[in-house]
Design a protein around this motif. Structure first.
Motif, PDB file in Angstrom:
ATOM      1  N   HIS A   1       2.232  -0.394  -9.261  1.00 17.67           N
ATOM      2  CA  HIS A   1       1.639  -0.457  -7.921  1.00 17.67           C
ATOM      3  C   HIS A   1       2.651  -0.930  -6.884  1.00 17.67           C
TER       4      HIS A   1
ATOM      5  N   ASP B   1       3.290  -3.346  -3.546  1.00 19.91           N
ATOM      6  CA  ASP B   1       2.852  -4.469  -2.726  1.00 19.91           C
ATOM      7  C   ASP B   1       3.220  -4.142  -1.278  1.00 19.91           C
TER       8      ASP B   1
ATOM      9  N   GLU C   1       5.903  -2.884  -8.434  1.00 19.25           N
ATOM     10  CA  GLU C   1       5.762  -3.684  -9.652  1.00 19.25           C
ATOM     11  C   GLU C   1       5.117  -2.826 -10.739  1.00 19.25           C
TER      12      GLU C   1
ATOM     13  N   HIS D   1      -3.621  -4.290  -7.500  1.00 21.11           N
ATOM     14  CA  HIS D   1      -2.347  -4.715  -8.099  1.00 21.11           C
ATOM     15  C   HIS D   1      -2.373  -4.509  -9.613  1.00 21.11           C
TER      16      HIS D   1
HETATM   17 ZN   LIG Z   1       1.374  -6.703  -6.594  1.00 17.70          ZN
END
Ligand SMILES: [Zn+2]
Length: 213
Positions: A51, A53, A175, A47
């Motif tokens: 990146h 999720d 993100e 993260h």
């Molecule tokens: Zn994340």
């Protein structure tokens, strides 16, 4: 057609989430020390920086990042300018937008303009998506949401309700976007996470391509 690279460069200067592993980039082999080649070794959380999720980030049996269908990660996308917002992205901020059935949406906020977004230390006062706004987007049929913050969720949101709501509905979260130089509008999104088997997320190179007229 013009390309925009909306990926943050990964270096040891980049902020990392508090308590996550710090970023380490070092030469395991080094030409300047007489080795036969330069070989960089990396150590970081998946993260880190820009990146994706995957649902497995919060759901034990959720899809892992290598199981995400590529056709969700490539295609028509809208960059929405929310630079006027000061605290969070709320439902009332989204209701006036005509999403026109678009399934991929990226939010450009003041986060992208802040020097502290690119350099340590980590700043927790970023603009995030409220859970009510996430619910609104889910109901509108959105399947991918990107934001220029290291989390889509406010730092103080203890139960991670926004992540749960999105990931339980297999809505992909990107993100750590850098949207500073991208005008609002529609683009082709290309977001390709590193294919880490069974992982809860992965560093991702994210590019926007201007649509042909
Ligand atoms: Zn994340």
């Amino acid at each position: 057609m013009k390309l925009y690279d909306i990926t943050l460069p990964i270096s040891e200067d980049l902020p990392v989430w508090p308590d996550d592993p710090s970023i380490k980039l070092s030469l395991a082999f080094d030409l300047s020390k007489g080795d036969a080649a330069n070989v960089t070794e990396i150590q970081m959380s998946v993260h880190t920086g820009t990146h994706i999720d995957a649902p497995r980030h919060f759901i034990p049996e959720g899809l892992a990042v290598d199981q995400l269908p590529l056709d969700g990660l490539i295609g028509l996308c809208r960059v929405v300018d929310l630079l006027h917002l000061k605290i969070s992205i709320d439902r009332v901020d989204l209701e006036p937008l005509d999403l026109g059935g678009l399934t991929r949406i990226l939010f450009k906020t003041q986060n992208s303009l802040k020097e502290g977004y690119r350099k340590q230390p980590f700043q927790s006062d970023y603009i995030a998506l409220s859970t009510q706004a996430a619910e609104y987007l889910k109901n509108a049929g959105v399947q991918l949401i990107g934001i220029d913050a290291f989390s889509i969720e406010a730092y103080e949101n203890i139960g991670h309700a926004t992540h749960h709501l999105l990931l339980e509905n297999n809505i992909i979260i990107i993100e750590g976007l850098d949207l500073k130089d991208v005008p609002a509008g529609d683009y082709e999104l290309i977001a390709l996470p590193i294919k880490l088997k069974d992982a809860d997320g992965a560093p991702t190179r994210v590019v926007l391509r201007e649509l042909s007229a």
